[in-house]
Design a protein around this motif. Structure first.
Motif, PDB file in Angstrom:
ATOM      1  N   ASP A 102       0.829  -1.208   0.000  1.00 48.63           N
ATOM      2  CA  ASP A 102       0.000   0.000   0.000  1.00 48.63           C
ATOM      3  C   ASP A 102       0.864   1.259   0.000  1.00 48.63           C
ATOM      4  O   ASP A 102       1.984   1.273   0.519  1.00 48.63           O
ATOM      5  CB  ASP A 102      -0.894   0.053   1.239  1.00 48.63           C
ATOM      6  N   SER A 103       0.313   2.321  -0.545  1.00 50.37           N
ATOM      7  CA  SER A 103       0.829   3.673  -0.371  1.00 50.37           C
ATOM      8  C   SER A 103      -0.352   4.538   0.045  1.00 50.37           C
ATOM      9  O   SER A 103      -1.514   4.125  -0.096  1.00 50.37           O
ATOM     10  CB  SER A 103       1.433   4.219  -1.668  1.00 50.37           C
ATOM     11  N   LEU A 105      -1.389   7.139  -1.489  1.00 47.78           N
ATOM     12  CA  LEU A 105      -2.161   7.500  -2.667  1.00 47.78           C
ATOM     13  C   LEU A 105      -3.109   6.385  -3.088  1.00 47.78           C
ATOM     14  O   LEU A 105      -4.279   6.648  -3.398  1.00 47.78           O
ATOM     15  CB  LEU A 105      -1.225   7.862  -3.827  1.00 47.78           C
ATOM     16  N   ASN A 106      -2.654   5.141  -3.066  1.00 49.38           N
ATOM     17  CA  ASN A 106      -3.604   4.096  -3.460  1.00 49.38           C
ATOM     18  C   ASN A 106      -4.655   3.832  -2.386  1.00 49.38           C
ATOM     19  O   ASN A 106      -5.752   3.371  -2.687  1.00 49.38           O
ATOM     20  CB  ASN A 106      -2.898   2.805  -3.924  1.00 49.38           C
ATOM     21  N   MET A 107      -4.353   4.180  -1.133  1.00 48.53           N
ATOM     22  CA  MET A 107      -5.355   4.013  -0.078  1.00 48.53           C
ATOM     23  C   MET A 107      -6.480   5.039  -0.172  1.00 48.53           C
ATOM     24  O   MET A 107      -7.562   4.825   0.374  1.00 48.53           O
ATOM     25  CB  MET A 107      -4.698   4.068   1.305  1.00 48.53           C
ATOM     26  N   GLY A 109      -7.661   5.871  -3.097  1.00 44.30           N
ATOM     27  CA  GLY A 109      -8.312   5.586  -4.364  1.00 44.30           C
ATOM     28  C   GLY A 109      -7.496   5.902  -5.598  1.00 44.30           C
ATOM     29  O   GLY A 109      -7.998   5.802  -6.724  1.00 44.30           O
ATOM     30  N   GLY A 110      -6.228   6.304  -5.415  1.00 42.35           N
ATOM     31  CA  GLY A 110      -5.360   6.574  -6.539  1.00 42.35           C
ATOM     32  C   GLY A 110      -5.484   7.971  -7.127  1.00 42.35           C
ATOM     33  O   GLY A 110      -4.749   8.325  -8.049  1.00 42.35           O
ATOM     34  N   THR A 111      -6.416   8.760  -6.616  1.00 39.96           N
ATOM     35  CA  THR A 111      -6.643  10.120  -7.099  1.00 39.96           C
ATOM     36  C   THR A 111      -6.547  11.092  -5.936  1.00 39.96           C
ATOM     37  O   THR A 111      -7.100  10.835  -4.858  1.00 39.96           O
ATOM     38  CB  THR A 111      -8.024  10.251  -7.758  1.00 39.96           C
ATOM     39  N   THR A 153       3.490   8.261  -2.311  1.00 38.36           N
ATOM     40  CA  THR A 153       3.536   7.235  -3.357  1.00 38.36           C
ATOM     41  C   THR A 153       4.432   6.052  -3.000  1.00 38.36           C
ATOM     42  O   THR A 153       4.319   4.989  -3.627  1.00 38.36           O
ATOM     43  CB  THR A 153       4.007   7.838  -4.696  1.00 38.36           C
ATOM     44  N   GLU A 155       5.639   2.716  -1.315  1.00 40.32           N
ATOM     45  CA  GLU A 155       4.844   1.560  -0.896  1.00 40.32           C
ATOM     46  C   GLU A 155       5.476   0.840   0.292  1.00 40.32           C
ATOM     47  O   GLU A 155       6.702   0.800   0.449  1.00 40.32           O
ATOM     48  CB  GLU A 155       4.695   0.583  -2.065  1.00 40.32           C
TER      49      GLU A 155
END
Length: 228
Positions: A102-103, A105-107, A109-111, A153, A155
């Motif tokens: 995980d990062s 940003l992806n937690m 939703g990537g936006t 970003t 991970e």
């Protein structure tokens, strides 16, 4: 625990160790040894940029003997990466609880959320008075600094909550991390506590947060289940 651990307070994105001052005063008055760390990913506009793994190393370097790590918001990510055998308990205060890979940003939703403004390699927080400090009488917005985008970003390669007992402090009036998202992440923790507070309970209700921390680190805890 047979002896009181040191309490290591780790601030979130855009903040510094200054944000813990009211809480630190209360905990030290209660006889606790309290340390803080300034994460290198938070720095002035013209400073070198550091990532999440640099923050994790700063946390490791600040651990000296039996320690309970109290991590706010973004700090849940490097604290999860950093925990060493000397870390006896993790307390996530309205914080991210990531797993390996995980990062931040992806937690989310990537936006980027609408209250982020990205400028090259840094991220600025827009409207912090309503996002972070909605229930704080004198919001310290002028003390916030730019945040390294790399920190959001990078991970994880380790997930300490799988082996280290943990407590999640869910803040019901949080405008930064929605309470339903906190609910989902709190399932990774050993236990969950709740505050009727915004994103910064160390400023809006430090007495209540201090009581939760003292109780959490004073009681024996079963290991956290290694589940997602």
């Amino acid at each position: 625990m047979p002896e009181r651990p040191t309490l290591l307070l780790v601030h979130g994105a855009w903040h510094g160790s200054w944000c813990w001052n009211p809480l630190r005063t209360l905990l030290e008055a209660g006889g606790w040894r309290v340390d803080t760390v300034d994460l290198p990913s938070v720095a002035p506009q013209d400073a070198p940029r550091h990532g999440m793994h640099d923050d994790a190393q700063a946390i490791r370097d600040a651990v000296n003997g039996p320690t309970a790590v109290i991590a706010h918001s973004y700090a849940g990510i490097p604290a999860t990466q950093a925990a060493t055998p000397e870390v006896r308990h993790l307390i996530y205060v309205a914080a991210f609880v990531p797993d390996v890979g995980d990062s931040l940003l992806n937690m989310v939703g990537g936006t980027a959320p609408p209250w982020w403004r990205t400028e090259e390699d840094v991220v600025h927080a827009l409207t912090p008075e309503t996002v972070f400090f909605n229930d704080v009488d004198d919001p310290p917005t002028d003390r916030l600094l730019p945040q390294s985008r790399k920190a959001f970003t990078d991970e994880l390669t380790e997930a300490a909550w799988r082996t280290t007992p943990s407590t999640y402090v869910l803040c019901a009036k949080d405008n930064a991390i929605p309470p339903p998202a906190q609910e989902a992440m709190s399932r990774r923790a050993t236990t969950t506590e709740r505050l009727d507070a915004g994103h910064s309970p160390f400023l809006s209700c430090p007495q209540e947060l201090a009581a939760i921390i003292e109780n959490a680190v004073s009681l024996p805890r079963r290991p956290s289940p290694a589940s997602g």
